[in-house]
Scaffold this motif. Structure first.
Motif, PDB file in Angstrom:
ATOM      1  N   THR A 149      -6.204  11.286  -1.284  1.00 51.32           N
ATOM      2  CA  THR A 149      -5.035  10.460  -0.956  1.00 51.32           C
ATOM      3  C   THR A 149      -5.185   9.761   0.393  1.00 51.32           C
ATOM      4  O   THR A 149      -5.816  10.282   1.310  1.00 51.32           O
ATOM      5  CB  THR A 149      -3.747  11.315  -0.954  1.00 51.32           C
ATOM      6  N   TYR A 150      -4.618   8.578   0.473  1.00 55.64           N
ATOM      7  CA  TYR A 150      -4.645   7.757   1.687  1.00 55.64           C
ATOM      8  C   TYR A 150      -3.224   7.341   2.022  1.00 55.64           C
ATOM      9  O   TYR A 150      -2.442   7.031   1.131  1.00 55.64           O
ATOM     10  CB  TYR A 150      -5.479   6.490   1.452  1.00 55.64           C
ATOM     11  N   GLU A 151      -2.909   7.313   3.328  1.00 58.38           N
ATOM     12  CA  GLU A 151      -1.565   6.862   3.713  1.00 58.38           C
ATOM     13  C   GLU A 151      -1.604   5.367   4.018  1.00 58.38           C
ATOM     14  O   GLU A 151      -2.675   4.757   4.046  1.00 58.38           O
ATOM     15  CB  GLU A 151      -1.063   7.647   4.919  1.00 58.38           C
ATOM     16  N   ALA A 152      -0.416   4.795   4.249  1.00 59.62           N
ATOM     17  CA  ALA A 152      -0.260   3.341   4.394  1.00 59.62           C
ATOM     18  C   ALA A 152      -1.305   2.723   5.312  1.00 59.62           C
ATOM     19  O   ALA A 152      -1.966   1.740   4.949  1.00 59.62           O
ATOM     20  CB  ALA A 152       1.145   3.029   4.906  1.00 59.62           C
ATOM     21  N   SER A 153      -1.519   3.319   6.484  1.00 62.12           N
ATOM     22  CA  SER A 153      -2.388   2.695   7.486  1.00 62.12           C
ATOM     23  C   SER A 153      -3.862   2.711   7.082  1.00 62.12           C
ATOM     24  O   SER A 153      -4.676   1.988   7.655  1.00 62.12           O
ATOM     25  CB  SER A 153      -2.207   3.400   8.825  1.00 62.12           C
ATOM     26  N   ALA A 154      -4.226   3.533   6.102  1.00 60.55           N
ATOM     27  CA  ALA A 154      -5.630   3.640   5.693  1.00 60.55           C
ATOM     28  C   ALA A 154      -5.949   2.739   4.493  1.00 60.55           C
ATOM     29  O   ALA A 154      -6.929   2.960   3.781  1.00 60.55           O
ATOM     30  CB  ALA A 154      -5.960   5.090   5.370  1.00 60.55           C
ATOM     31  N   LEU A 155      -5.118   1.697   4.310  1.00 60.20           N
ATOM     32  CA  LEU A 155      -5.271   0.848   3.124  1.00 60.20           C
ATOM     33  C   LEU A 155      -6.668   0.235   3.007  1.00 60.20           C
ATOM     34  O   LEU A 155      -7.291   0.269   1.947  1.00 60.20           O
ATOM     35  CB  LEU A 155      -4.198  -0.261   3.138  1.00 60.20           C
ATOM     36  N   ASN A 156      -7.173  -0.331   4.098  1.00 61.57           N
ATOM     37  CA  ASN A 156      -8.470  -1.005   4.007  1.00 61.57           C
ATOM     38  C   ASN A 156      -9.607  -0.038   3.670  1.00 61.57           C
ATOM     39  O   ASN A 156     -10.506  -0.370   2.900  1.00 61.57           O
ATOM     40  CB  ASN A 156      -8.776  -1.749   5.310  1.00 61.57           C
ATOM     41  N   GLN A 157      -9.524   1.139   4.233  1.00 62.56           N
ATOM     42  CA  GLN A 157     -10.531   2.154   3.938  1.00 62.56           C
ATOM     43  C   GLN A 157     -10.495   2.520   2.451  1.00 62.56           C
ATOM     44  O   GLN A 157     -11.536   2.600   1.785  1.00 62.56           O
ATOM     45  CB  GLN A 157     -10.205   3.380   4.796  1.00 62.56           C
ATOM     46  N   PHE A 158      -9.271   2.698   1.940  1.00 62.30           N
ATOM     47  CA  PHE A 158      -9.057   2.985   0.513  1.00 62.30           C
ATOM     48  C   PHE A 158      -9.633   1.866  -0.355  1.00 62.30           C
ATOM     49  O   PHE A 158     -10.397   2.104  -1.292  1.00 62.30           O
ATOM     50  CB  PHE A 158      -7.538   3.143   0.303  1.00 62.30           C
ATOM     51  N   LEU A 159      -9.309   0.616  -0.021  1.00 61.46           N
ATOM     52  CA  LEU A 159      -9.744  -0.504  -0.853  1.00 61.46           C
ATOM     53  C   LEU A 159     -11.264  -0.671  -0.828  1.00 61.46           C
ATOM     54  O   LEU A 159     -11.872  -0.993  -1.854  1.00 61.46           O
ATOM     55  CB  LEU A 159      -9.081  -1.808  -0.368  1.00 61.46           C
ATOM     56  N   SER A 160     -11.876  -0.429   0.316  1.00 59.05           N
ATOM     57  CA  SER A 160     -13.316  -0.684   0.444  1.00 59.05           C
ATOM     58  C   SER A 160     -14.147   0.225  -0.455  1.00 59.05           C
ATOM     59  O   SER A 160     -15.295  -0.062  -0.738  1.00 59.05           O
ATOM     60  CB  SER A 160     -13.759  -0.513   1.898  1.00 59.05           C
ATOM     61  N   LYS A 161     -13.551   1.332  -0.927  1.00 55.72           N
ATOM     62  CA  LYS A 161     -14.291   2.272  -1.788  1.00 55.72           C
ATOM     63  C   LYS A 161     -13.949   2.114  -3.259  1.00 55.72           C
ATOM     64  O   LYS A 161     -14.484   2.833  -4.108  1.00 55.72           O
ATOM     65  CB  LYS A 161     -13.934   3.713  -1.388  1.00 55.72           C
ATOM     66  N   THR A 162     -13.016   1.202  -3.578  1.00 55.92           N
ATOM     67  CA  THR A 162     -12.429   1.159  -4.915  1.00 55.92           C
ATOM     68  C   THR A 162     -13.241   0.301  -5.897  1.00 55.92           C
ATOM     69  O   THR A 162     -13.482  -0.868  -5.631  1.00 55.92           O
ATOM     70  CB  THR A 162     -10.989   0.609  -4.812  1.00 55.92           C
TER      71      THR A 162
END
Lengths: 308, 308
Positions: free
Chosen positions: A174-187
């Motif tokens: 899980t990722y919180e709001a501020s970690a959006l770019n990190q989440f997207l870069s792995k998707t």
């Protein structure tokens, strides 16, 4: 007292039949064929025309045909005094999760690619990654996001979830709001299951798409309003995205002129990820109608402030 | 001694790269670019041209690129003295099961129907049954049939299995040879995972299709030779079958003239249900080549009589 159905593109006759079996002595009509508007106390709605309820002076309840009530709440002409209910059915979550799994498998196993090749009579093998090698990123970790994530995990996918506040969920990174770019870069496959609020309308736009790896895919099963359509088309055309798999649209039915229909990288389904089951839902609707006639408190009432 | 690749439509260059990394000092060539045919001791084959090996006098081993060796055994010009090996990889079963699940979900959730509708820009909702309400009948309860059945069961489908001799498998309702009609009459989605033997060639014909309920679907992921194509087309045209989802064909690549390509109820994938993974399979191929040079017994040898 009578029941009136305001159901667009959702098998009105079938719903009437189911309800008639449960309420054999009740008058049940399909809008606009309403004999005596003043007798209608209970309306069942799926995407009714805004303002239509003004004609029904003795309306007490508007029951949504689905889990969502956005289509009712956005109608500002509905008086505060009218009660709103929704369907609560675990099968809706299961069907949604199963639909998301279906489309993730299709992306993964190149099924859409092969259908495009078939149009050209082209026999060409494409390599694939296994679910274990594929990262699905889910936007929104509510009930629907969580259950889709769990089913994907059970079928071997690596699952990540993004939500406003970080959540602790087994097997989901899980990722919180501020970690959006990190989440997207792995998707590899981005699945949108966000709720619709002021903060989320238009949230899925070029800023998001630009953070995804090249040739990732996007699946929207939440609401069309969450996505900036022009940005999505741009991301498809510059190969940021390989596929856009869309079940929901700002305007439904999707206009014949819309660019999505004939875009080779867009896959369209008609808001069919999760359909209320008439058999089980009719029982909830009929039971609530009887409670209304008996002046008992209704089940599954919606809090307008909260939005569900 | 050298290695030669006879691989049709399966990424020859990629296989060569993988093998070269594992055997950096060994000469590895792609047919027909073979410098010294007499040096070739180890051939790697996927659907080689029949008789092609006659040119290689010192050939000792033909290694199949996949689990199947039918394409090698049917070449009667191959001398008895040549050893045949195959790939044994659990991932092949998993990929096959995952592909069968993908296509059963697609049939169940009307995905092919919606893609056809998209071609016509038609927005029309179709009802669906849940996996729990859907019976998948699997022809053939070997390793592949069993693992596909288990994955379908895990995802909620009702699974039935038919095989020559009745088998006892958890969660799968099994039928023996004589109960074929009973099995077929309950089947919503028929999945063919039969082995190819004298008894099974052409077994899937009008006699079978006529026993299925109307609007059932057929998925073939085994071999094209199992099916009578004319009978299948008839079953599609008289609405016995709703969809034929075909991954395998008598002739591959499928000829451009074949009626299947443009039939609105046929979905074609290019024998892609389960592809050998070059990374893991190259290790098996390289290890066996080294064993050959060291005159050790090879792994995964095929018994020609048994056929695998």
């Amino acid at each position: 007292m009578s029941i009136a159905l305001f159901i667009q593109h959702r098998f009105s006759e079938r719903w009437k039949d189911h309800l008639s079996q449960l309420l054999p002595t009740t008058k049940i009509e399909i809008y606009p064929e309403i004999e005596k508007p003043d007798e209608v106390s209970y309306a069942i709605s799926w995407k009714h025309d805004l303002g239509v309820f003004n004609q029904f002076k003795n309306l007490k309840v508007i029951a949504s045909l689905g889990a969502g009530v956005h289509h009712i709440l956005k109608d500002e002409s509905i008086p505060e005094s009218i009660q709103i209910t929704r369907i609560v059915d675990e099968q809706l979550q299961k069907d949604m999760a199963s639909f998301v799994l279906t489309q993730c498998l299709n992306v993964n196993r190149n099924i859409f690619q092969y259908l495009r090749q078939q149009e050209q009579k082209e026999w060409k093998l494409n390599t694939y990654k296994t679910p274990e090698e594929t990262k699905v990123g889910i936007l929104g970790m509510g009930v629907l996001g969580k259950s889709a994530g769990e089913l994907l995990h059970q079928n071997g996918f690596q699952v990540m979830g993004w939500s406003r506040s970080k959540k602790q969920i087994d097997y989901i990174e899980t990722y919180e709001a501020s970690a959006l770019n990190q989440f997207l870069s792995k998707t590899d496959i981005l699945v949108c299951l966000l709720p619709i609020t002021k903060a989320t309308i238009g949230l899925v736009n070029c800023k998001m798409f630009n953070q995804l790896p090249k040739n990732s895919s996007f699946i929207n099963v939440a609401r069309g309003e969450l996505v900036e359509d022009a940005d999505l088309l741009k991301a498809l055309n510059n190969n940021r995205l390989k596929w856009a798999v869309l079940d929901v649209f700002k305007e439904e039915p999707l206009s014949k002129n819309h660019l999505y229909w004939s875009h080779p990288k867009v896959i369209i389904t008609p808001h069919s990820a999760s359909l209320t089951n008439p058999k089980t839902a009719s029982k909830q609707l009929a039971a609530n109608y009887l409670r209304l006639t008996e002046e008992k408190e209704l089940h599954n009432l919606v809090d307008r402030e909260r939005g569900y």
